[in-house]
Write an enzyme that holds these catalytic residues in place. Structure first.
Site, mmCIF file in Angstrom:
data_model
loop_
_atom_site.group_PDB
_atom_site.id
_atom_site.type_symbol
_atom_site.label_atom_id
_atom_site.label_comp_id
_atom_site.label_asym_id
_atom_site.label_seq_id
_atom_site.Cartn_x
_atom_site.Cartn_y
_atom_site.Cartn_z
ATOM 1 N N LYS A 37 0.826 -1.284 -0.006
ATOM 2 C CA LYS A 37 -0.114 -0.085 0.000
ATOM 3 C C LYS A 37 0.946 1.206 0.027
ATOM 4 C CE LYS A 37 -3.918 -2.154 2.131
ATOM 5 N NZ LYS A 37 -4.886 -2.094 3.541
ATOM 6 N N ARG B 284 2.701 -6.585 9.400
ATOM 7 C CA ARG B 284 2.180 -5.337 9.906
ATOM 8 C C ARG B 284 2.252 -5.199 11.337
ATOM 9 N NH1 ARG B 284 -4.009 -7.366 7.466
ATOM 10 N NH2 ARG B 284 -4.038 -6.001 5.633
ATOM 11 N N THR C 37 -5.598 -7.395 10.913
ATOM 12 C CA THR C 37 -5.845 -6.079 10.210
ATOM 13 C C THR C 37 -5.233 -4.877 10.849
ATOM 14 O OG1 THR C 37 -7.757 -7.158 9.010
ATOM 15 C CG2 THR C 37 -7.697 -4.736 9.020
ATOM 16 N N PHE D 68 -15.115 3.295 7.219
ATOM 17 C CA PHE D 68 -13.519 3.318 6.693
ATOM 18 C C PHE D 68 -13.363 3.516 5.269
ATOM 19 C CE2 PHE D 68 -14.164 -1.135 7.734
ATOM 20 C CZ PHE D 68 -13.801 -1.583 6.372
ATOM 21 N N GLU E 118 -9.380 -10.024 -8.127
ATOM 22 C CA GLU E 118 -8.414 -8.978 -7.958
ATOM 23 C C GLU E 118 -7.241 -8.939 -8.857
ATOM 24 O OE1 GLU E 118 -7.438 -9.573 -3.811
ATOM 25 O OE2 GLU E 118 -9.392 -9.072 -3.011
ATOM 26 N N HIS F 140 -1.964 -5.590 1.372
ATOM 27 C CA HIS F 140 -3.251 -6.213 1.060
ATOM 28 C C HIS F 140 -2.876 -7.661 0.522
ATOM 29 C CE1 HIS F 140 -7.105 -7.153 -0.706
ATOM 30 N NE2 HIS F 140 -6.539 -7.697 -1.696
ATOM 31 N N ARG G 162 -1.254 -14.275 4.128
ATOM 32 C CA ARG G 162 -2.260 -13.621 5.016
ATOM 33 C C ARG G 162 -1.451 -13.638 6.568
ATOM 34 N NH1 ARG G 162 -6.738 -10.685 3.738
ATOM 35 N NH2 ARG G 162 -7.922 -11.380 5.759
ATOM 36 N N TYR H 82 -12.219 -2.790 -3.654
ATOM 37 C CA TYR H 82 -12.906 -2.847 -2.467
ATOM 38 C C TYR H 82 -14.385 -2.785 -2.269
ATOM 39 C CZ TYR H 82 -8.277 -2.052 -0.185
ATOM 40 O OH TYR H 82 -6.890 -2.134 0.366
ATOM 41 N N ASN I 23 -1.685 -0.255 7.088
ATOM 42 C CA ASN I 23 -1.311 -1.363 7.454
ATOM 43 C C ASN I 23 -0.474 -2.048 6.453
ATOM 44 O OD1 ASN I 23 -3.516 -2.216 5.744
ATOM 45 N ND2 ASN I 23 -4.741 -3.120 7.382
HETATM 46 P P1 IDP Z 1 -7.696 -7.052 5.482
HETATM 47 O O1 IDP Z 1 -6.783 -6.137 4.834
HETATM 48 O O2 IDP Z 1 -6.808 -7.418 6.816
HETATM 49 O O3 IDP Z 1 -8.039 -8.132 4.569
HETATM 50 P P2 IDP Z 1 -10.290 -5.785 5.306
HETATM 51 O O4 IDP Z 1 -11.220 -6.063 6.515
HETATM 52 O O5 IDP Z 1 -10.320 -6.619 4.148
HETATM 53 O O6 IDP Z 1 -8.865 -6.083 5.966
HETATM 54 O O7 IDP Z 1 -10.173 -4.163 5.167
HETATM 55 C C1 IDP Z 1 -9.662 -3.768 4.145
HETATM 56 C C2 IDP Z 1 -8.714 -2.666 4.667
HETATM 57 O O8 IDP Z 1 -9.383 -1.566 5.127
HETATM 58 C C3 IDP Z 1 -7.647 -2.735 5.714
HETATM 59 O O9 IDP Z 1 -6.502 -3.524 5.192
HETATM 60 C C4 IDP Z 1 -7.359 -1.531 6.500
HETATM 61 O O10 IDP Z 1 -6.581 -0.692 5.549
HETATM 62 C C5 IDP Z 1 -8.977 -0.925 6.315
HETATM 63 N N1 IDP Z 1 -9.847 -1.312 7.543
HETATM 64 C C6 IDP Z 1 -10.544 -2.112 7.851
HETATM 65 N N2 IDP Z 1 -11.248 -2.202 8.897
HETATM 66 C C7 IDP Z 1 -10.861 -0.877 9.344
HETATM 67 C C8 IDP Z 1 -11.492 -0.136 10.520
HETATM 68 O O11 IDP Z 1 -12.397 -0.653 11.560
HETATM 69 N N3 IDP Z 1 -11.010 1.083 10.727
HETATM 70 C C9 IDP Z 1 -10.082 1.832 9.745
HETATM 71 N N4 IDP Z 1 -9.705 1.000 8.699
HETATM 72 C C10 IDP Z 1 -10.026 -0.288 8.476
HETATM 73 MG MG MG Z 2 -9.619 -7.862 3.035
#
Ligand code: IDP
Ligand code: MG
Length: 138
Positions: free
Chosen positions: A11, A104, A93, A59, A132, A121, A87, A51, A118
């Site tokens: 990212k 992370r 996350t 968010f 994707e 992805h 992962r 997304y 973070n």
């Molecule tokens: P992942 O990247 O671990 O699969 P996802 O739930 O798919 O997590 O969320 C996509 C991205 O959105 C996350 O990597 C993070 O950058 C952001 N994100 C997810 N949940 C939150 C939140 O509760 N607050 C702020 N940002 C979030």
């Molecule tokens: Mg995800």
């Protein structure tokens, strides 16, 4: 069991902090094969597709803005169970509490922004991975 593919994104925070090499090195060191690699500036259209599952979440808009804030590095990695393997390397996350030893957990933290910065992805299923990969490497 056929070899899986996954989409990995470094990212904008990871690219800006010049952590791309360290991140890719961890994935290669685990034993996965780098199949495709490019640096790209995303567009809103790409991110709305990538997304789509998060549309409407609080968010979502900060996430899209963050992903547009600088270039990302997109990669396809291959190997048996690479989706879950990456992962696991990435960690959970929320980077503040992601386990040390993960990408992370080692490189990320809360910066007080509306979105979790973070670093990476990774696709979460074979169906997501193919979808994707089609978005980023069409
Ligand atoms: P992942 O990247 O671990 O699969 P996802 O739930 O798919 O997590 O969320 C996509 C991205 O959105 C996350 O990597 C993070 O950058 C952001 N994100 C997810 N949940 C939150 C939140 O509760 N607050 C702020 N940002 C979030
Ligand atoms: Mg995800």
């Amino acid at each position: 069991m056929s070899t899986e593919r996954t989409l990995v994104l470094v990212k904008p925070d990871g690219v800006n902090r010049q952590l791309t090499g360290q991140i890719l090195a961890r994935i290669e060191a685990k034993g996965y094969r780098l199949a495709e690699l490019k640096q790209v500036t995303a567009t809103r259209a790409i991110l709305e597709s990538h997304y789509e599952e998060h549309v409407g979440k609080p968010f979502y808009e900060p996430l899209v803005e963050f992903m547009l804030s600088g270039p990302v590095v997109a990669a396809i990695f291959e190997g048996e169970r690479v989706i879950e393997g990456f992962r696991s390397l990435a960690g959970t996350t929320d980077p503040t509490t992601a386990t040390p030893g993960t990408i992370r957990g080692d490189f990320g933290r809360d910066w007080g922004e509306k979105v979790q910065q973070n670093l990476v992805h990774g696709s979460d299923s074979p169906e997501s991975a193919e979808r994707e990969i089609g978005i980023w490497f069409s």
